[in-house]
Scaffold this motif. Structure first.
Motif, short mmCIF file in Angstrom:
data_model
loop_
_atom_site.label_atom_id
_atom_site.label_comp_id
_atom_site.label_asym_id
_atom_site.label_seq_id
_atom_site.Cartn_x
_atom_site.Cartn_y
_atom_site.Cartn_z
N GLN A 145 0.59 -0.84 0.27
CA GLN A 145 -0.02 0.22 -0.46
C GLN A 145 0.83 1.31 0.21
N LEU A 146 2.12 1.48 0.56
CA LEU A 146 3.06 2.59 0.14
C LEU A 146 3.27 3.10 -1.29
N PRO A 147 2.74 2.32 -2.26
CA PRO A 147 3.09 3.16 -3.78
C PRO A 147 1.35 4.18 -3.63
N HIS A 148 0.37 2.88 -3.43
CA HIS A 148 -0.55 3.77 -3.60
C HIS A 148 -0.89 4.45 -2.76
N ALA A 149 0.11 4.98 -1.01
CA ALA A 149 -0.47 5.51 -0.50
C ALA A 149 0.54 7.35 -1.07
N LEU A 150 1.07 6.67 -1.83
CA LEU A 150 1.61 7.70 -2.78
C LEU A 150 1.55 8.71 -3.55
N GLY A 151 0.94 7.40 -4.42
CA GLY A 151 -0.32 8.23 -5.32
C GLY A 151 0.25 7.67 -6.39
N VAL A 152 0.86 6.34 -6.63
CA VAL A 152 1.34 5.25 -7.31
C VAL A 152 0.86 4.65 -8.05
N ASN A 153 0.19 4.23 -9.05
CA ASN A 153 -0.42 2.56 -9.01
C ASN A 153 -0.96 1.82 -10.21
N SER A 154 0.53 1.81 -10.02
CA SER A 154 1.22 0.66 -11.17
C SER A 154 1.13 -0.59 -11.13
N ASP A 155 0.33 -1.19 -9.55
CA ASP A 155 0.04 -2.41 -9.82
C ASP A 155 -0.93 -2.80 -8.84
N PHE A 156 -1.48 -3.71 -9.73
CA PHE A 156 -3.90 -3.23 -9.11
C PHE A 156 -3.93 -3.44 -7.03
N PHE A 157 -4.62 -3.12 -6.70
CA PHE A 157 -4.94 -2.70 -5.33
C PHE A 157 -5.00 -4.81 -4.94
N GLY A 158 -4.54 -4.84 -3.88
CA GLY A 158 -4.85 -5.54 -2.95
C GLY A 158 -3.45 -6.85 -3.39
#
Length: 533
Positions: A145-158
């Motif tokens: 979740q660190l990339p998602h928390a930083l605003g980067v969504n290169s991989d699917f969530f979960g």
């Protein structure tokens, strides 16, 4: 008359319990809903299936499985551990409709497994491995979740696996995210974590769930900066499929292609899904029972039946395979859920959001949801847990650590399998040391060695008994006493009888006391009497 009164009072007691738990279950169901929503969409995307399929399986997992399951805190939905299998199966079978047929058959297989009581295999997972799996899930949640928390969504969530579908891994994704930070996403996630930590400490304010405050804050901030250079992009927000009108909504559903029922490949895929989904479910409910504050035990055979019905239902209307999901279940427990109604409510929230407020849900930043998972991850892998396992001894700590590392650097099932192998090694090692007890008696110039066997002597004890007998000095009287033994494995009996036959050449006289030529496995007699007054 007495029976009717008894049933009436039981119904009333259940009703009171539901009312007493309602506040906690409603609050926790909102958290689980917020966590489950992007997971459903992300897993569908990674599986090569329609996004709507992920939502269908989330709704079925909550409402259908939730009602039937005997687990009070487990939450079911689309499984990240099956994404690779689903993706390959859809390509192999040629169409999504044919895959749905395989899913329906997999559900039937699970029903059969539950009926023949195959769920008892879940009782044989060592505690150290389950604890290691939970800690690993916590670490994975934080790292993923660190990339998602930083605003980067290169991989699917979960995604739970170390290797990602975009030729990256967990660490490379984090390093890449550090060079592409979105300031607003970082601020939202940071504020969200602070709210999740400190909001519950204020008793008057904690009436409103902290995760709800997190979501509202995220929506407000993203709306305030919309259209500016600091605004969030569409890929950084939740994305529910939109539709207009009943006909368009019904067109989102898919039906199984029953014309392929005789296709051998369909049955192979069905068997694979049934086995993997059942194992993941058994691991999941075992883990949830470990963190249940009330330490309730899930009936595993009933759970397999519930999952089977869930997968049949999901397959019939176009959904994905369903299992008990540790991430959602952990969020459920940590949010204060008291009963299975939390899982059922979360299924209804998914359904209602899909029908009535998809536009509003699509305004939630993924960074806010990532913050919720970061805090849950920390609770699962807190330092105190590692200290606790260390103080339990090396035979518990080593399998625990190996399981953590193996799950983090491979995936859930492979990691647990490696942890199980290490646990089996320590099991064999301990059996080598303590399969029996014996004492040496001195009588004149000769020695009498009495070996008193334990109550249960399994094949695991064979090696250690052989080692002891091979070290008996010459001209010793050996007495092997089985008076306390209810069962001795045939392999051990063969070792004992062979030793008696060959020991004479070394001047060793072997006497067998109370040892039979064969034993039957003792029956488990459990008598439960219910006294209804």
């Amino acid at each position: 008359m007495k029976k009717k009164n008894s049933n009436f009072f039981r119904f009333g007691a259940k009703s009171n319990v539901l009312k007493r738990n309602l506040k906690s279950d409603l609050s926790s169901s909102i958290v689980v809903f917020l966590v489950a929503l992007p997971l459903c969409l992300g897993i569908a995307l990674a599986s090569g299936a329609p996004l709507f399929a992920g939502l269908i399986s989330g709704i079925v997992g909550g409402i259908v499985v939730g009602f039937i399951s005997g687990s009070q805190l487990s939450v079911s939905g689309p499984a990240a551990g099956l994404t690779v299998i689903v993706l390959g199966s859809i390509a192999q079978l040629g169409s999504y409709q044919t895959f749905l047929l395989a899913l329906v058959l997999a559900g039937v297989f699970q029903l059969v497994l539950g009926m023949i009581k195959a769920g008892t295999i879940g009782n044989y997972f060592p505690s150290s491995v389950i604890e290691g799996m939970l800690a690993a899930i916590g670490i994975i949640l934080i790292l993923k979740q660190l990339p998602h928390a930083l605003g980067v969504n290169s991989d699917f969530f979960g995604d739970e696996a170390f290797a990602q579908g975009n030729h990256e891994n967990t660490f490379s994704a984090i390093l890449g995210a550090l060079s592409k930070i979105t300031p607003l996403a970082f601020v939202i996630s940071l504020l969200s974590v602070l709210v999740l930590i400190y909001w519950p400490k204020f008793k008057k304010l904690s009436v409103v769930p902290a995760p709800l405050i997190v979501v509202v804050t995220g929506v407000v901030l993203s709306f305030a900066f919309a259209g500016t250079s600091y605004g969030l992009k569409t890929v950084q927000m939740v994305n529910i499929p939109l539709f207009s009108g009943w006909n368009e909504f019904m067109g989102l559903f898919s039906l199984p292609n029953f014309n392929e029922i005789l296709n051998k490949e369909v049955w192979i895929v069905a068997g694979t899904i049934a086995i993997v989904a059942s194992l993941e479910t058994l691991l999941g409910v075992e883990a949830v029972d470990k963190i249940d504050p009330k330490k309730r035990v899930t009936p595993t055979n009933r759970e397999l039946i519930a999952q089977g019905i869930g997968n049949i239902s999901s397959g019939m209307i176009g959904g994905l395979p369903i299992t008990s999901v540790i991430v959602r279940s952990s969020a459920n427990v940590n949010s204060g859920a008291k009963s299975k109604m939390s899982a059922v409510f979360h299924g209804f929230w998914l359904l209602l959001s899909l029908l009535f407020i998809p536009g509003l849900i699509n305004m939630i930043p993924l960074a806010a949801l990532a913050a919720i998972l970061l805090v849950i991850g920390y609770k699962l892998t807190r330092i105190a847990l590692f200290k606790h396992m260390y103080h339990k001894g090396w035979d518990q700590f080593v399998p625990f650590v190996v399981t953590v590392l193996a799950v983090v650097f491979t995936d859930l099932l492979k990691g647990v399998a490696i942890g199980m192998l290490v646990s089996v090694f320590y099991l064999l090692r301990n059996n080598m040391r303590n399969p029996y007890f014996y004492r040496i008696q001195h009588e004149g110039s000769k020695k009498n060695l009495r070996i008193k066997l334990a109550e249960e002597v399994s094949f695991l004890n064979k090696a250690s008994i052989q080692v002891l007998l091979s070290e008996v000095p010459k001209e010793t009287n050996v007495i092997i006493d089985g008076s306390n033994s209810r069962y001795i494995d045939p392999d051990v009996l063969e070792t004992i009888f062979n030793y008696k036959h060959s020991a004479y050449s070394k001047g060793i006289i072997v006497t067998l006391e109370n040892i039979q030529k064969s034993y039957t496995i003792p029956k488990l007699n459990i008598k439960i009497e219910e006294n209804v007054n």
